[in-house]
Design an enzyme around this catalytic site. Structure first.
Site, PDB file in Angstrom:
ATOM      1  N   LYS A   1      77.495  48.267  40.893  1.00 31.48           N
ATOM      2  CA  LYS A   1      76.234  47.939  40.209  1.00 31.48           C
ATOM      3  C   LYS A   1      76.503  47.500  38.763  1.00 31.48           C
ATOM      4  O   LYS A   1      75.887  46.558  38.261  1.00 31.48           O
ATOM      5  CB  LYS A   1      75.306  49.158  40.251  1.00 31.48           C
ATOM      6  CG  LYS A   1      74.059  49.057  39.411  1.00 31.48           C
ATOM      7  CD  LYS A   1      73.086  48.012  39.916  1.00 31.48           C
ATOM      8  CE  LYS A   1      71.851  47.929  39.007  1.00 31.48           C
ATOM      9  NZ  LYS A   1      70.988  46.798  39.333  1.00 31.48           N
TER      10      LYS A   1
HETATM   11  N1  LIG Z   1      63.514  46.845  36.726  1.00 35.43           N
HETATM   12  C1  LIG Z   1      64.602  46.360  37.283  1.00 35.43           C
HETATM   13  O1  LIG Z   1      64.752  45.144  37.435  1.00 35.43           O
HETATM   14  C2  LIG Z   1      65.676  47.273  37.810  1.00 35.43           C
HETATM   15  C3  LIG Z   1      66.540  46.769  38.773  1.00 35.43           C
HETATM   16  C4  LIG Z   1      67.518  47.611  39.334  1.00 35.43           C
HETATM   17  C5  LIG Z   1      67.635  48.905  38.865  1.00 35.43           C
HETATM   18  N2  LIG Z   1      66.796  49.364  37.891  1.00 35.43           N
HETATM   19  C6  LIG Z   1      66.986  50.759  37.447  1.00 35.43           C
HETATM   20  O2  LIG Z   1      66.009  51.534  38.152  1.00 35.43           O
HETATM   21  C7  LIG Z   1      65.567  52.622  37.316  1.00 35.43           C
HETATM   22  C8  LIG Z   1      64.054  52.521  37.142  1.00 35.43           C
HETATM   23  O3  LIG Z   1      63.792  51.283  36.521  1.00 35.43           O
HETATM   24  P1  LIG Z   1      62.308  50.719  36.314  1.00 35.43           P
HETATM   25  O4  LIG Z   1      62.471  49.281  35.981  1.00 35.43           O
HETATM   26  O5  LIG Z   1      61.438  51.132  37.410  1.00 35.43           O
HETATM   27  O6  LIG Z   1      61.905  51.499  34.989  1.00 35.43           O
HETATM   28  P2  LIG Z   1      60.481  51.793  34.361  1.00 35.43           P
HETATM   29  O7  LIG Z   1      59.418  50.933  34.929  1.00 35.43           O
HETATM   30  O8  LIG Z   1      60.680  51.820  32.874  1.00 35.43           O
HETATM   31  O9  LIG Z   1      60.209  53.295  34.870  1.00 35.43           O
HETATM   32  C9  LIG Z   1      60.990  54.358  34.384  1.00 35.43           C
HETATM   33  C10 LIG Z   1      60.623  55.600  35.157  1.00 35.43           C
HETATM   34  O10 LIG Z   1      61.390  56.697  34.618  1.00 35.43           O
HETATM   35  C11 LIG Z   1      60.472  57.757  34.284  1.00 35.43           C
HETATM   36  N3  LIG Z   1      61.036  58.581  33.223  1.00 35.43           N
HETATM   37  C12 LIG Z   1      61.584  58.175  32.055  1.00 35.43           C
HETATM   38  N4  LIG Z   1      62.043  59.238  31.355  1.00 35.43           N
HETATM   39  C13 LIG Z   1      61.743  60.328  32.112  1.00 35.43           C
HETATM   40  C14 LIG Z   1      61.975  61.721  31.948  1.00 35.43           C
HETATM   41  N5  LIG Z   1      62.607  62.200  30.859  1.00 35.43           N
HETATM   42  N6  LIG Z   1      61.562  62.570  32.918  1.00 35.43           N
HETATM   43  C15 LIG Z   1      60.932  62.095  34.039  1.00 35.43           C
HETATM   44  N7  LIG Z   1      60.679  60.782  34.245  1.00 35.43           N
HETATM   45  C16 LIG Z   1      61.107  59.918  33.284  1.00 35.43           C
HETATM   46  C17 LIG Z   1      59.192  57.057  33.900  1.00 35.43           C
HETATM   47  O11 LIG Z   1      58.131  57.949  33.937  1.00 35.43           O
HETATM   48  P3  LIG Z   1      56.810  57.699  33.039  1.00 35.43           P
HETATM   49  O12 LIG Z   1      56.007  56.646  33.746  1.00 35.43           O
HETATM   50  O13 LIG Z   1      56.137  59.037  33.012  1.00 35.43           O
HETATM   51  O14 LIG Z   1      57.283  57.244  31.674  1.00 35.43           O
HETATM   52  C18 LIG Z   1      59.143  55.999  35.013  1.00 35.43           C
HETATM   53  O15 LIG Z   1      58.731  56.557  36.234  1.00 35.43           O
HETATM   54  C19 LIG Z   1      66.364  52.502  36.023  1.00 35.43           C
HETATM   55  O16 LIG Z   1      67.509  53.314  36.093  1.00 35.43           O
HETATM   56  C20 LIG Z   1      66.758  51.031  35.986  1.00 35.43           C
HETATM   57  O17 LIG Z   1      67.934  50.815  35.212  1.00 35.43           O
HETATM   58  C21 LIG Z   1      65.810  48.590  37.369  1.00 35.43           C
END
Ligand SMILES: NC(=O)c1ccc[n+]([C@@H]2O[C@H](COP(=O)([O-])OP(=O)(O)OC[C@H]3O[C@@H](n4cnc5c(N)ncnc54)[C@H](OP(=O)(O)O)[C@@H]3O)[C@@H](O)[C@H]2O)c1
Length: 286
Positions: A170
């Protein structure tokens, strides 16, 4: 019987994966720290759990899709005792190699089966079930995770039997994404700065060997200053930190990834952390 899937974290990716699981008619339970973010999934047919313990209690597969390793530890550790004996923890958040080892250790100590399963693809592929799932872990877990992976992904690449290897791959892939986004921003900004219409850059490469769908899509967003988020800039900034560490661990020069990280950092400092990664253009030109 179809597996019940718990999704912990309904941000961009968790919400998209939950929708794909529901479309595949799998029972889905969701939990998010901020419950308001799970509400739309209730309307789509998911059960919204009031606690992590309640979410995992009857789950056959528990997906984590949270910001970083600390968020995963804080969320999952208190509930590991509530996992059923046959449940599998499918960890999809991007947490790097040391982060994955930390989580795999937690799972091992609690006697919970663990698959390291980061995903390639952003909001739209998560929503339409066309992610690429990179998986590593005990081959005996392939059967119990197959329906889940088929629902969220167009393909699953089983990398090895060692949790951590999928996360290594990744980082290799996200290093490529970072290089692309930095390169696209540099050329768009350069064209603008030289007094050219930056669309000429995209028109010139269109259909040629140096073209890519990514350059056309993100290039247009940069030119239009449309930063509607599919992949949060703050997320890629976090990833480039992990990538620089992994490059050093690999004995590979980290200069290019470090330069991309610095540009992302500068854009975040200008208030773009929650915008799409296309907003890295702001670190070249406001
Ligand atoms: N977006 C992409 O294109 C993509 C692609 C592949 C992988 N990823 C990976 O997938 C993961 C999620 O990405 P995303 O894009 O969905 O991110 P996102 O929309 O920013 O969502 C982040 C999530 O993490 C939660 N969170 C953050 N800090 C927390 C804590 N201390 N305790 C509990 N929950 C917490 C948030 O909860 P709240 O809503 O309560 O803040 C939310 O549910 C990340 O590791 C990212 O690197 C992302």
């Amino acid at each position: 019987m179809r597996p019940t899937v718990a999704v912990l974290g309904t941000g961009i990716m968790g919400t998209g994966m939950a929708r794909s699981l529901l479309r595949a008619a799998l029972p889905v339970v969701v939990w998010n720290r901020n419950p308001a973010r799970s509400r739309p999934l209730a309307e789509a047919g998911a059960v919204v759990a009031g606690s992590v313990a309640a979410a995992v209690a009857d789950a056959d597969v528990v997906i984590t899709s949270l910001l970083d390793v600390d968020a995963v530890v804080q969320t999952v550790r208190p509930a590991l005792g509530q996992f059923s004996d046959s449940a599998v923890w499918v960890q999809t958040s991007t947490v790097g190699t040391a982060g994955t080892e930390r989580l795999a250790d937690l799972a091992r100590e609690a006697g919970v089966a663990f698959v390291d399963a980061p995903v390639l693809g952003t909001k739209a592929p998560a929503e339409n079930g066309s992610l690429v799932v990179l998986a590593s872990g005990d081959p005996a877990l392939r059967a119990s995770t197959a329906e889940t992976f088929e629902a969220i992904g167009a393909k699953t690449l089983w990398v090895s039997a060692v949790p951590g290897d999928a996360s290594r791959l990744k980082l290799v892939l996200n290093a490529w994404v970072g290089t692309l986004i930095g390169g696209i921003a540099q050329s768009v900004a350069m064209a603008e700065g030289l007094g050219l219409d930056p669309r000429l850059f995209l028109d010139a490469i269109a259909g040629q060997a140096v073209d890519s769908r990514y350059a056309q899509a993100k290039g247009r967003m940069m030119i239009d200053r449309d930063f509607t988020s599919a992949f949060r800039l703050g997320g890629l900034l976090k990833d480039t930190g992990l990538i620089v560490d992994a490059l050093r661990e690999a004995g590979t020069d980290p200069a290019l990834a470090a330069a991309v990280r610095d540009r992302l950092d500068a854009a975040a400092a200008r208030g773009h952390a929650d915008d799409d990664i296309a907003a890295v253009i702001a670190s070249y030109r406001d």
